[in-house]
Design an enzyme around this catalytic site. Sequence first.
Site, PDB file in Angstrom:
ATOM      1  N   ASP A 139      -6.669  -6.663   2.382  1.00 58.41           N
ATOM      2  CA  ASP A 139      -6.825  -7.057   3.782  1.00 58.41           C
ATOM      3  C   ASP A 139      -8.026  -6.385   4.440  1.00 58.41           C
ATOM      4  OD1 ASP A 139      -6.082  -4.552   4.929  1.00 58.41           O
ATOM      5  OD2 ASP A 139      -3.990  -5.149   5.140  1.00 58.41           O
ATOM      6  N   ASP A 150      -7.416  -2.107  -0.275  1.00 59.73           N
ATOM      7  CA  ASP A 150      -6.445  -3.065   0.239  1.00 59.73           C
ATOM      8  C   ASP A 150      -7.193  -4.371   0.466  1.00 59.73           C
ATOM      9  OD1 ASP A 150      -4.754  -4.612   1.948  1.00 59.73           O
ATOM     10  OD2 ASP A 150      -3.775  -2.790   2.670  1.00 59.73           O
ATOM     11  N   HIS A 198       4.322   1.186   4.133  1.00 57.80           N
ATOM     12  CA  HIS A 198       2.969   0.866   3.639  1.00 57.80           C
ATOM     13  C   HIS A 198       1.895   1.230   4.678  1.00 57.80           C
ATOM     14  CE1 HIS A 198       2.188  -3.521   5.271  1.00 57.80           C
ATOM     15  NE2 HIS A 198       2.789  -2.782   6.163  1.00 57.80           N
ATOM     16  N   HIS A 220       0.803  -1.226   0.000  1.00 55.85           N
ATOM     17  CA  HIS A 220       0.000   0.000   0.000  1.00 55.85           C
ATOM     18  C   HIS A 220       0.836   1.277   0.000  1.00 55.85           C
ATOM     19  CE1 HIS A 220      -4.485   0.985   1.005  1.00 55.85           C
ATOM     20  NE2 HIS A 220      -4.043   1.631  -0.061  1.00 55.85           N
ATOM     21  N   ASP A 241      -3.388   3.326   7.805  1.00 50.93           N
ATOM     22  CA  ASP A 241      -2.186   3.765   7.070  1.00 50.93           C
ATOM     23  C   ASP A 241      -1.920   5.243   7.307  1.00 50.93           C
ATOM     24  OD1 ASP A 241      -2.000   1.162   6.203  1.00 50.93           O
ATOM     25  OD2 ASP A 241      -2.824   1.557   4.222  1.00 50.93           O
ATOM     26  N   ASP A 247      -9.961  -0.622   3.835  1.00 56.95           N
ATOM     27  CA  ASP A 247      -8.746  -1.195   4.417  1.00 56.95           C
ATOM     28  C   ASP A 247      -8.994  -1.563   5.876  1.00 56.95           C
ATOM     29  OD1 ASP A 247      -6.062  -1.733   5.165  1.00 56.95           O
ATOM     30  OD2 ASP A 247      -5.288  -0.084   3.971  1.00 56.95           O
ATOM     31  N   GLU A 268      -1.885  -5.113  -2.148  1.00 55.15           N
ATOM     32  CA  GLU A 268      -1.535  -6.091  -1.106  1.00 55.15           C
ATOM     33  C   GLU A 268      -1.933  -7.530  -1.429  1.00 55.15           C
ATOM     34  OE1 GLU A 268       0.435  -5.532   1.376  1.00 55.15           O
ATOM     35  OE2 GLU A 268       0.369  -3.375   1.808  1.00 55.15           O
ATOM     36  N   HIS A 328      -6.654  -1.230   7.930  1.00 52.86           N
ATOM     37  CA  HIS A 328      -5.746  -0.312   8.617  1.00 52.86           C
ATOM     38  C   HIS A 328      -5.980   1.119   8.149  1.00 52.86           C
ATOM     39  CE1 HIS A 328      -3.831  -4.311   8.183  1.00 52.86           C
ATOM     40  NE2 HIS A 328      -3.509  -4.133   9.450  1.00 52.86           N
TER      41      HIS A 328
END
Length: 298
Positions: free
Chosen positions: A227, A225, A138, A98, A125, A121, A270, A123
């Site tokens: 994830d 992303d 990332h 990312h 980030d 996402d 990712e 996360h």
Amino acid sequence: MKNISIIGMPMDLGQLRRGVDMGPSAIRYAGIENRLQELNHQVDDLGDIEIGRSTEQIDKETGLRNLDLIAEKTKILADQVDGVVKKGAFPLVLGGDHSIAIGTLAGLLQHYHNLGVIWYDAHGDLNTAETSPSGNIHGMSLAVALGFGHPLLLEVGGVHKKLKPENVVIIGARSLDQGERDLIKAKGIKVFTMHEIDRLGMPRVMEETISYLQDRTDGVHLSLDLDGLDPSDAPGVGTPVMGGISYRESHLAMEILAESQMITSAEFVEVNPILDERNKTADAAVALMGSLFGEKLL
């Protein structure tokens, strides 16, 4: 019909686990070009940006990994994205980790005064060198796009061309560091955590996202992303977090975005084939892109 330019960014320098550099190849193998062409889009695959290999370097002052090379390569991506927008095409960037979003967003920000971003996402980030527990870039890409981070990264695309916090919506967050929570609260960034998704349901989350962004932005970028999805649906990612968005909820989110016609660029990141199960995650990425670009059952 859209004119879509695919850019592969096989960069795995923003984190520790190898393999995500093969993400663009896995997504192509899963049939992205044919999928989009079957939807009557014009597709131009521009190939991959050359990343090359180097010994991992850790900046002595900040602890950031591969800082110089990430800044160099994301600048190249920014220039390519800039060129795609200039010719009136839709940039579709395939990652890579990312950290590539530093380049994607820098290129887009050359063309929009109020770019909106949907950050799909697990996360945020939103770390910086000061708040990151790992030094992995990332986990810093959205912070950089907002104007927070190392000067070398902030220079990509120009220090004055940054996102406005009120133009960002994070969807699917369930793993946030303390520094990220502090930045979200300080800047008033809109976040739909898994709590909100569970409580409100994906249709309302997407409707509120669209309503929130449509009048304040002149373009909207989707940064997805894999994830963000639950690991049971997308196992081939470097930083899986249990309790994520389901495959079907994600399709619904993409279908609602397609109906809104507000998305002007996108990146899918990712995908790590080494950690995957028979290319399941790349297949999911391509299926979600199909929904984003208008694929329907009937």
